[in-house]
Design a protein around this motif. Structure first.
Motif, short mmCIF file in Angstrom:
data_model
loop_
_atom_site.label_atom_id
_atom_site.label_comp_id
_atom_site.label_asym_id
_atom_site.label_seq_id
_atom_site.Cartn_x
_atom_site.Cartn_y
_atom_site.Cartn_z
N TYR A 9 0.82 -1.21 0.00
CA TYR A 9 0.00 0.00 0.00
C TYR A 9 0.85 1.26 0.00
CZ TYR A 9 -4.01 -2.97 1.24
OH TYR A 9 -4.99 -3.93 1.26
N LEU A 12 0.88 3.05 -3.43
CA LEU A 12 -0.36 3.46 -4.10
C LEU A 12 -0.28 4.92 -4.55
CD1 LEU A 12 -3.09 1.76 -1.87
CD2 LEU A 12 -2.29 1.06 -4.14
N LEU A 88 -2.82 4.38 6.05
CA LEU A 88 -1.80 3.49 5.52
C LEU A 88 -0.64 3.36 6.47
CD1 LEU A 88 -1.75 4.78 1.82
CD2 LEU A 88 -3.05 2.87 2.76
N THR A 174 -8.54 0.10 -2.47
CA THR A 174 -7.12 -0.08 -2.79
C THR A 174 -6.94 -0.69 -4.17
OG1 THR A 174 -7.11 -2.20 -1.60
CG2 THR A 174 -6.38 -0.25 -0.38
#
Length: 331
Positions: A9, A12, A88, A174
């Motif tokens: 993550y 991202l 996150l 996500t």
């Protein structure tokens, strides 16, 4: 193990920078233009180091945002959008609708546009933010319910990411952010994939997070009759190469969106969008496998309703275990 490192993550929306700054006024101005005007104050002795990555469509935006040091944020009323905030890294304290929620790796927050908010983002806090236009979400809600809303949609602010519904919501958001990171969504002129994704994100909020209209949504959870489902399937097959949307399918079948989704899940184990994608892929494979009047891979992709060649190749490989060029064979 840290969820960020486990699932990647931390990457991202990389490649979509909106802001890099250590200046408080610049941060307040640029982030304010992406969301809304707000008060932003840096904690005593803290160092500001803003990293804001951003992609936007017609009705939604995705943002990866961190301030570095601890900050106090007071946006008041958001006004025209809902905001899902998924940590996150780090923690934040959110005060909204008379509740105080400590957001962390297992708990996100969903802010309503007509309720005041104040936030403290701790040092090192970084979030993935899904912004959804209020008008868009309310339109999707009305189409899912099949009747005008009695008033504003108001969500519970705490989102438990450890429960099945919260985990599904996390995967949906996500997944969209990962597709945007790869350049498969919101990379150019918006197409059908972006329209479907924006609608799916609004539907995910409405179906996976409790709200004051949840009871109305579940009341509409009626499975379609066989003739209704047959009309939906026939409409898909008759319009494979057209830029059809899920609400087009529902309207033709005489269903609300929730019942259409439930019917396809029960009958095929797929959403209407996934069913349409698979039928298009089947048609593409048939055309690529022909030995006469052969077409190029790109021509087949476009003519079978795919607007993104890279996404077509990925989906084709996932479904058939080979690349489109392999099925096409040597020239």
């Amino acid at each position: 193990m840290d969820r960020t490192m486990t699932h990647g993550y931390d990457t991202l929306l990389q490649g979509h920078p909106l802001l890099r700054t250590q200046d408080l006024s610049e941060a307040r101005d640029v982030v304010g233009r992406a969301f809304c005007d707000h008060r932003l104050e840096l904690g005593r002795g803290e160092r500001l180091d803003v990293v804001h990555d951003h992609v936007s469509g017609r009705h939604v935006s995705l943002n990866a945002l961190g301030y570095g040091g601890e900050v106090e944020i007071d946006p008041g009323l958001l006004g025209e959008f809902y905001l899902l905030q998924i940590p996150l890294a780090g923690k934040a304290c959110i005060r909204h609708r008379g509740e105080e929620v400590v957001a962390c790796r297992d708990r996100a927050t969903l802010l309503n546009p007509d309720r005041e908010t104040r936030m403290t983002w701790g040092a090192g806090c970084r979030k993935l933010l899904l912004q959804v236009d209020r008008a868009h979400l309310e339109q999707v809600a009305e189409e899912m319910i099949g009747t005008p809303l009695p008033g504003p949609v108001r969500f519970d602010p705490a989102v438990d990411l450890t429960r099945p519904a919260g985990a599904r919501l996390l995967r949906q958001v996500t997944g969209a952010a990962a597709a945007a990171t790869r350049g498969e969504l919101w990379a150019g002129r918006p197409g059908l994939s972006e329209i479907w994704t924006e609608r799916e994100l609004a539907e995910a909020l409405l179906t996976l997070q409790p709200s004051n209209v949840s009871h109305m949504l579940w009341r509409q959870d009626l499975l379609p009759t066989a003739p209704q489902l047959r009309r939906a399937v026939e409409y898909i097959h008759d319009n494979l190469v057209e830029p059809i949307r899920v609400d087009d399918i529902a309207t033709h079948a005489g269903l609300n969106l929730r019942s259409l989704q439930l019917g396809f899940r029960r009958a095929f184990g797929l959403s209407p969008k996934q069913y349409l994608r698979d039928v298009r892929l089947d048609m593409a494979r048939y055309r690529l496998s022909r030995r006469q009047d052969r077409e190029s891979v790109s021509d087949v992709a476009w003519s079978c309703g795919f607007s993104h060649l890279g996404r077509f190749s990925r989906d084709y490989r996932a479904r058939f275990g080979e690349c489109p060029s392999t099925a096409h064979g040597p020239s």
